[in-house]
Design an enzyme around this catalytic site. Structure first.
Site, PDB file in Angstrom:
ATOM      1  N   SER A 263      18.857  47.398  21.182  1.00 43.27           N
ATOM      2  CA  SER A 263      19.592  47.099  19.965  1.00 43.27           C
ATOM      3  C   SER A 263      18.803  47.525  18.743  1.00 43.27           C
ATOM      4  O   SER A 263      17.585  47.347  18.664  1.00 43.27           O
ATOM      5  CB  SER A 263      19.959  45.612  19.904  1.00 43.27           C
ATOM      6  OG  SER A 263      19.126  44.934  19.002  1.00 43.27           O
ATOM      7  N   LYS A 264      19.550  48.138  17.854  1.00 41.44           N
ATOM      8  CA  LYS A 264      18.955  48.651  16.619  1.00 41.44           C
ATOM      9  C   LYS A 264      18.337  47.488  15.845  1.00 41.44           C
ATOM     10  O   LYS A 264      17.276  47.601  15.252  1.00 41.44           O
ATOM     11  CB  LYS A 264      20.074  49.312  15.815  1.00 41.44           C
ATOM     12  CG  LYS A 264      19.680  49.800  14.452  1.00 41.44           C
ATOM     13  CD  LYS A 264      19.142  51.216  14.496  1.00 41.44           C
ATOM     14  CE  LYS A 264      18.710  51.652  13.110  1.00 41.44           C
ATOM     15  NZ  LYS A 264      17.618  52.591  13.124  1.00 41.44           N
TER      16      LYS A 264
END
Ligand code: GLU
Length: 496
Positions: A263-264
Site C-alpha cells: 500500500s502506497k
C-alpha cells in the site's frame, strides 16, 4: 410509463462483437500502484494475445477523490510501458466517451430501465450515504422497496431527492464464475440493496462498471480480488438487463509480506517510485508479469520475457489465485539482468544522467565510465556513488595501500608509485592500450606481480577500495595530467 426503447436499441447497435475486447479502467489517483500496473498488463496481454482490442477507460465518478494531473500519470505510464490502447479518451472509438464523468447522462437512463424491469427502485430515505454505510440502518426494512408507482411518481413530482437502489431478491442464491476462483455461490439474503445511482445523479462504481463493460462490449473483465464479493450483485444486474456476463478474472492482491497488502499509504513503492529508485520499465514489467502468473509448457522455466514474448506466452489459465509477495531483491535481480543485456550504447544513454549527478567535469568521457558500470550495478541509482571520485579525489586512509593478496604495503606501494610516475609520464598517446602496456611492462621489469603494481596505482587514482574498473581503465578515463597528479599525491601521503 413504458420507456422508449429506441435509445437503448441504438446503444446496443454500437457494440462491436466477435472479438476479444478488454479494458483497463483506472481511477485517477495520481500514481500507478504495482497491483494496478499488473492489472493493466494482464488486461493488455489478454487482448494482444487474442488479436483483440484494448480499451482505456477513466473511472472518475468519485468526484471527491479527483487529483489534479492524475490522468496524465495514467497516459504516461501506459505509454512508457508500451501498453498501447486502441480505444480511449485520446484515441476515440465506437463506444465512447471513455471517461465516466462524460457518460453521466447514460447511467440514469439505464437505472430507470432497471426500475422498469423491477430490478431496482427509487429510494427517498433521507439518510445520508455515510449514515447508511455506518451499518446502523437496516436496509431490509427500507419502506421504499415497496412503494407503489403512484407514490414514487408523487415523490418525484415533489422534487424529493432520491437514490436508485438495486432490488436484490430476498430468497435464493446467486452463482458466478471466475477463471481463477471457479464457481462461487452466495445466498441472496447476504447481499445488500446497493445504491446504483447517487443523489447527484452520478453512478456508483458498482453500477457504472456493469453498464460500461456491457456498452463497451468487454469480453474479459480483469480486476483486483477486492471486487469478488460484489460480483454476484453484478451478475444479478447483467441478468436483469438480459446481458451476457463477461469472463471474470479477479487477481489476488500483491502483498508486501505474508500478511499485508502493498500500500502506497504504508510507504510501498508505486511504479513511479520504482522508476525513481533506478529500476527500468522493462524489468519492472517483466517482474510484475510473474507476480501471480506463471508460464506453462516449454516456457515454464523461463523468467526473462520481453513484452512481445509475454504476448505470445500469456494465457489466462496461468493466473494464480494465491496472493503474490512483492520481493524487492527479486526485482533487483531482474533489473541487473536487464541492465547487463542492454547494448553498450543504450546502457550509456540510460546511465549518463546518473553519472552526471556526481561527475560534472565535462572532460570526463561518460560512455567510457558507463562501460565500467554496466556489469557492476544493479540499479541506475547505484551509479552516482560509484563514480564520484572521478571529479574529486576523496580523502582516503593510507591503510588502503596495504593489501595482502596483492602483496603490497605502504613501503611497496611507495616504490611502485615512484616507478609508475616516470613510466606514465613517458606515454605520449594516452590510450587505454598504451596505459595497459606501460604498466604491464613495468611490472615485468620490476619483477613483481601485476597486482602488486596495479593495486597502489588504482588506490592512488581513485582514493577508494572498491571501484568500477581497474587501474588501467581509471587512469585512462582520468587522463594523463590528473592521473599523474593523483599518483604524486599518493606518494606524498605515503611519505608523510
Ligand atoms: N476503477 C476501478 C479501480 O481503479 C476499476 C475496477 C475494475 O477494473 O473494474 O479499482
Amino acid at each position: 410509463m413504458a420507456l422508449d426503447m429506441t435509445f437503448f436499441d441504438e446503444m446496443e447497435a454500437r457494440i462491436p462483437k466477435g472479438k476479444v475486447r478488454t479494458r483497463f479502467a483506472p481511477s485517477p489517483t495520481g500514481y500507478m500502484h504495482v497491483g494496478n500496473l499488473r492489472t493493466a498488463l494482464y488486461t493488455w496481454l489478454i487482448a494482444r494475445h487474442a488479436g483483440g482490442t484494448f480499451i482505456l477507460r477513466i473511472e472518475d465518478t468519485d468526484q471527491g477523490r479527483l487529483v489534479e494531473g492524475a490522468t496524465d500519470v495514467i497516459y504516461r505510464t501506459m505509454a512508457e510501458c508500451g501498453l498501447t490502447h486502441d480505444e480511449g479518451p485520446d484515441a476515440g472509438g465506437p463506444v465512447g466517451p471513455y471517461i465516466q464523468s462524460e457518460r453521466r447522462g447514460l447511467y440514469g437512463r439505464y437505472a430507470e430501465l432497471l426500475v422498469e424491469k423491477g430490478a431496482a427502485y427509487y429510494c427517498f430515505c433521507e439518510k445520508t450515504e455515510s449514515e447508511e454505510d455506518s451499518g446502523d440502518f437496516d436496509r431490509a426494512d427500507d419502506p421504499c422497496r415497496d412503494l407503489s408507482a403512484e407514490e414514487v411518481a408523487a415523490n418525484l413530482a415533489a422534487g424529493k431527492p432520491y437514490v436508485i437502489r438495486q432490488r436484490i431478491p430476498r430468497e435464493g442464491t446467486t452463482t458466478f464464475h471466475d477463471v481463477s476462483f471457479g464457481d462461487i455461490t452466495v445466498e441472496n439474503k447476504t447481499l445488500d440493496d446497493q445504491v446504483l445511482l447517487k443523489r447527484d445523479g452520478l453512478p456508483t462504481y458498482n453500477f457504472a462498471n456493469v453498464v460500461d463493460d456491457h456498452l463497451m462490449g468487454i469480453t474479459h473483465v480483469v480486476r483486483g480480488s477486492e471486487y469478488l464479493s460484489s460480483a454476484p450483485k453484478y451478475n444479478l444486474l447483467y441478468e436483469a438487463f438480459g446481458w451476457d456476463i463477461p469472463t471474470y478474472v479477479h487477481c489476488s492482491p500483491v502483498m508486501r509480506d505474508q500478511h499485508n497488502k502493498m500500500s502506497k499509504r504504508h510507504g510501498d513503492p508505486s511504479y513511479e517510485d520504482l522508476k525513481a529508485q533506478g529500476y527500468l520499465t522493462d524489468a519492472i514489467l517483466n517482474y510484475v508479469a510473474l507476480l501471480g502468473w506463471a508460464p506453462k509448457g516449454e516456457r515454464s522455466e523461463q523468467e526473462i520475457f520481453s513484452l512481445a514474448e509475454l504476448v505470445d506466452a500469456f494465457d489466462i489459465a496461468g493466473i494464480s489465485k494465491s496472493p503474490a509477495i512483492f520481493d524487492m531483491d527479486k526485482l533487483t535481480y531482474f533489473n541487473a539482468t536487464y541492465l547487463r543485456a542492454m547494448s553498450p550504447e543504450d546502457f550509456a544513454k540510460a546511465a549518463e544522467p546518473y553519472i552526471r549527478e556526481t561527475v560534472k567535469n565535462p572532460a570526463t568521457d561518460t560512455a567510457a565510465v558507463a562501460a565500467l558500470l554496466q556489469a557492476r550495478c544493479e540499479k541506475l541509482t547505484d551509479i552516482p556513488g560509484k563514480v564520484d571520485f572521478f571529479d574529486a579525489l576523496p580523502e582516503y586512509d593510507v591503510e588502503f595501500f596495504t593489501n595482502k593478496k596483492s602483496k603490497t604495503n605502504a613501503e611497496v606501494a611507495l616504490n611502485m608509485l615512484e616507478a609508475a610516475i616516470p613510466a606514465l609520464e613517458a606515454v605520449t598517446d594516452w590510450t587505454q592500450d598504451a596505459v595497459h602496456d606501460t604498466l604491464i611492462d613495468l611490472a615485468a621489469a620490476l619483477g613483481v606481480k601485476n597486482a602488486t603494481l596495479m593495486w597502489p596505482v588504482r588506490i592512488a587514482a581513485a582514493g577508494k577500495l572498491v571501484t568500477p574498473g581497474g587501474a588501467v581503465e581509471l587512469c585512462h578515463i582520468l587522463g594523463k595530467d590528473e592521473t599523474l597528479r593523483r599518483l604524486r599525491q599518493g606518494c606524498e601521503k605515503l611519505k608523510a
